[in-house]
Design an enzyme around this catalytic site. Structure first.
Site, mmCIF file in Angstrom:
data_model
loop_
_atom_site.group_PDB
_atom_site.id
_atom_site.type_symbol
_atom_site.label_atom_id
_atom_site.label_comp_id
_atom_site.label_asym_id
_atom_site.label_seq_id
_atom_site.Cartn_x
_atom_site.Cartn_y
_atom_site.Cartn_z
ATOM 1 N N TYR A 183 0.864 -1.216 -0.246
ATOM 2 C CA TYR A 183 0.137 0.084 0.001
ATOM 3 C C TYR A 183 0.828 1.272 -0.102
ATOM 4 O O TYR A 183 0.557 2.072 -0.745
ATOM 5 C CB TYR A 183 -0.955 0.045 1.220
ATOM 6 C CG TYR A 183 -1.903 1.097 1.408
ATOM 7 C CD1 TYR A 183 -3.024 1.289 0.600
ATOM 8 C CD2 TYR A 183 -1.411 2.253 1.972
ATOM 9 C CE1 TYR A 183 -3.831 2.175 0.788
ATOM 10 C CE2 TYR A 183 -2.329 3.417 2.346
ATOM 11 C CZ TYR A 183 -3.721 3.549 1.725
ATOM 12 O OH TYR A 183 -4.309 4.405 1.674
ATOM 13 N N SER A 184 1.885 1.379 0.930
ATOM 14 C CA SER A 184 2.584 2.494 0.996
ATOM 15 C C SER A 184 3.578 2.755 -0.385
ATOM 16 O O SER A 184 3.518 3.825 -0.849
ATOM 17 C CB SER A 184 3.655 2.207 2.288
ATOM 18 O OG SER A 184 2.952 2.198 3.284
#
Length: 250
Positions: A157-158
């Site tokens: 996600y990051s």
């Protein structure tokens, strides 16, 4: 009226619920005709009906942002219905599996990248020719402060959101002379259904980083997107706007 969108058409992906629906509602209230785009067709139809209930112009369209052919079909459908696309808000996204890197499979990683990053690229690519031909457009990509800071146990996600920020800056420069503004919004943790994909410990960790000591509201994100989607955003492009309660410092 400031940030008037009368006569314009906006596509908002992932608009069946949460931040996407809030953005769609805000743009519709400003006068835009909004395509509520989501892979959950029934939920998209319900969201469009809710917008219609407040007197807004909205219609649903099915899209899977992990599929280039689905994206192309969405764009063709919107153009056939309205004849124009002035605004694209790339909001669709998933949190992915909550686990450290060593417990993430190739499939865990790829599913997040396909939706959160590649999907944004493909949606931008699908509309940018039309916007260049008309010499006007506004693209707003929903990234995250995780793309700046990196959240533990959320590596995919990051990384995907960091990619969205860089894509935004690159595309913004490429079309700056075409009166097309491309910007990103980086929320901190916002109280939406996506939090159900996270553990309580993850939510507590993210909230503890926010000086305001609370989660953000959907309406607070939608307000920033509204400006970036408007004609008033005429000399702002390639930028990243935090909606983080003071979390981000750069």
């Amino acid at each position: 009226m400031f940030f008037d969108l009368a006569g314009q058409t906006a596509i908002v992906t992932g608009a069946a619920q949460g931040i996407g629906e809030g953005i769609a509602a805000r743009l519709a209230r400003a006068g835009a005709r909004v395509a509520v785009a989501d892979r959950n067709t029934a939920a998209a139809e319900a969201a469009a009906d809710r917008l219609g209930g407040i007197g807004a112009q909205a219609f649903s369209v099915s899209v899977d942002v992990a599929s280039p052919s689905s994206i192309e079909a969405m764009v063709e459908q919107v153009l056939a219905k309205t004849g124009r696309i002035d605004i694209l808000v790339n909001n669709a996204g998933i949190a992915g599996k909550a686990a450290p890197v060593w417990d993430q499979s190739d499939e865990d990683w790829q599913s997040v990248i396909d939706i959160n990053l590649t999907g944004v690229f493909q949606c931008c690519r699908a509309v940018i020719g039309h916007m260049r031909d008309r010499d006007y457009g506004r693209i707003v990509n929903i990234a995250s402060v995780a793309g700046k800071d990196g959240n533990p146990n959320m590596s995919a996600y990051s990384a995907s959101k960091a990619g969205v920020i860089a894509l935004t800056k690159s595309l913004g420069k490429e079309v700056a002379e075409n009166n097309i503004c491309v910007n990103a919004v980086t929320p901190a943790v916002i109280r939406t259904p996506i939090l159900e994909q996270l553990t309580p410990e993850q939510v507590d960790y993210m909230t503890s980083k926010i000086p305001r000591r609370r989660t953000g509201k959907i309406e607070e994100v939608a307000a920033v997107v509204h400006f970036l989607a408007s004609p008033d955003c005429s000399f702002v492009t390639g930028q990243t706007y935090d909606v983080s309660g003071g979390r981000s410092t750069y």
